[in-house]
Design an enzyme around this catalytic site. Structure first.
Site, PDB file in Angstrom:
ATOM      1  N   TYR A   1      69.409  69.700  35.019  1.00  0.00           N
ATOM      2  CA  TYR A   1      68.237  70.267  34.065  1.00  0.00           C
ATOM      3  C   TYR A   1      66.933  69.939  34.321  1.00  0.00           C
ATOM      4  O   TYR A   1      66.023  70.859  34.051  1.00  0.00           O
ATOM      5  CB  TYR A   1      68.498  70.176  32.688  1.00  0.00           C
ATOM      6  CG  TYR A   1      69.989  70.643  32.324  1.00  0.00           C
ATOM      7  CD1 TYR A   1      70.955  71.326  33.146  1.00  0.00           C
ATOM      8  CD2 TYR A   1      70.593  70.467  30.880  1.00  0.00           C
ATOM      9  CE1 TYR A   1      72.013  71.819  32.707  1.00  0.00           C
ATOM     10  CE2 TYR A   1      71.779  70.802  30.612  1.00  0.00           C
ATOM     11  CZ  TYR A   1      72.604  71.516  31.491  1.00  0.00           C
ATOM     12  OH  TYR A   1      73.775  72.041  31.100  1.00  0.00           O
TER      13      TYR A   1
ATOM     14  N   HIS B   1      79.714  67.145  36.245  1.00  0.00           N
ATOM     15  CA  HIS B   1      79.155  68.255  35.936  1.00  0.00           C
ATOM     16  C   HIS B   1      80.095  69.508  36.585  1.00  0.00           C
ATOM     17  O   HIS B   1      80.286  70.649  35.959  1.00  0.00           O
ATOM     18  CB  HIS B   1      77.698  68.569  36.307  1.00  0.00           C
ATOM     19  CG  HIS B   1      76.818  69.708  35.780  1.00  0.00           C
ATOM     20  ND1 HIS B   1      75.764  69.505  35.410  1.00  0.00           N
ATOM     21  CD2 HIS B   1      77.300  70.769  35.017  1.00  0.00           C
ATOM     22  CE1 HIS B   1      75.174  70.455  34.796  1.00  0.00           C
ATOM     23  NE2 HIS B   1      76.274  71.284  34.501  1.00  0.00           N
TER      24      HIS B   1
END
Length: 270
Positions: A42, A100
């Site tokens: 992010y 992730h």
């Protein structure tokens, strides 16, 4: 593990940054959220850490999640990337550290990166560990590697148009919590006639009905928003009680519509 391990809902920070992100975190914490979700990918860990430090809520009361990106799964790289995340977040530990995405085409063997993940936890840098975007077969492989009870959650896409029931049920059968990301299907729930009809009965929005549906399914979720009223309504929606008939109507909306499906994604369960 108890259902209260992961505060629910959490506040998702994907695609947020700068003052918008800081204000969103402050609004979420004031509204009662105690779970903040970020990730290396992010690019906002520093801002997330700053917002947490600037808030009136003690760090010890906040459940902080970050995730290791798929290009950092080789054990030495994984450990270095976690140290970098902690440095950016300016915290000694995260409450939850996730993989992730599984390594594309098993370029890095799962045993290698999950063992490294467990070692990071043993060093006190993560209170809990888990995975994201793992399939049924990958969950089974991960349990074989780590043992039962080690994986706190599998964070996967779940919304009314992708209900992911087989994977959800498999995780629950193995005492793994499911964290639903993109619960509002990037706003698509707002236009659905069935959700709009149910929302009208309750005097709320389709987004709030969707949040109530997520809660009724026993899932954790991490909605993201830049608007204070939506951040506040998302947590209040957990008080809405849906009838069995309403839950059945929402069940009919599943059409396998997957939004997060990058090239390196695994072979999804049907």
């Amino acid at each position: 593990m108890t259902a209260s391990t992961l505060p629910n809902p959490g506040f998702g920070t994907y695609r947020l940054g700068g003052d918008t992100l800081k204000q969103g975190i402050h609004t979420a914490l004031e509204a009662g959220y105690r779970h903040i979700d970020t990730a290396q990918f992010y690019g906002n860990e520093s801002t997330v850490g700053e917002a947490i430090r600037d808030s009136s809520v003690p760090r010890s009361d906040i459940f902080l999640t970050t995730k290791v990106w798929f290009d950092q799964l080789e054990p030495a790289a994984l450990k270095a990337s976690v140290d970098e995340s902690l440095s950016k977040l300016k915290t000694e530990y995260v409450d939850l550290l996730l993989i992730h995405w599984p390594s594309p085409n098993d370029e890095v063997p799962m045993r290698d990166y999950l063992t490294a993940l467990k070692e990071v936890k043993a060093e006190g840098k993560a209170r809990h560990i888990g995975v994201s975007n793992f399939t049924i077969a990958q969950i089974d492989e991960a349990i074989d590697i780590l043992g039962e009870g080690e994986i706190l959650t599998n964070q996967i896409e779940v919304h009314p148009f992708l209900q992911n029931r087989k994977l959800v049920d498999h995780c629950k059968a193995n005492d793994i919590e499911v964290t639903a990301f993109m619960p509002l299907a990037v706003g698509k729930v707002m236009e659905d006639p069935v959700l709009k009809q149910i929302a009208g009965v309750h005097g709320v929005t389709p987004a709030e009905i969707t949040m109530a549906w997520i809660k009724a399914r026993g899932l954790v979720t991490i909605p993201s928003s830049t608007k204070a009223r939506n951040i506040e309504s998302n947590i209040k929606a957990f008080d809405i009680e849906l009838s069995e008939a309403e839950m059945a109507d929402i069940a009919t909306l599943d059409r396998g519509e997957r939004i997060a499906n990058p090239d390196m994604a695994p072979d999804w369960d049907e």
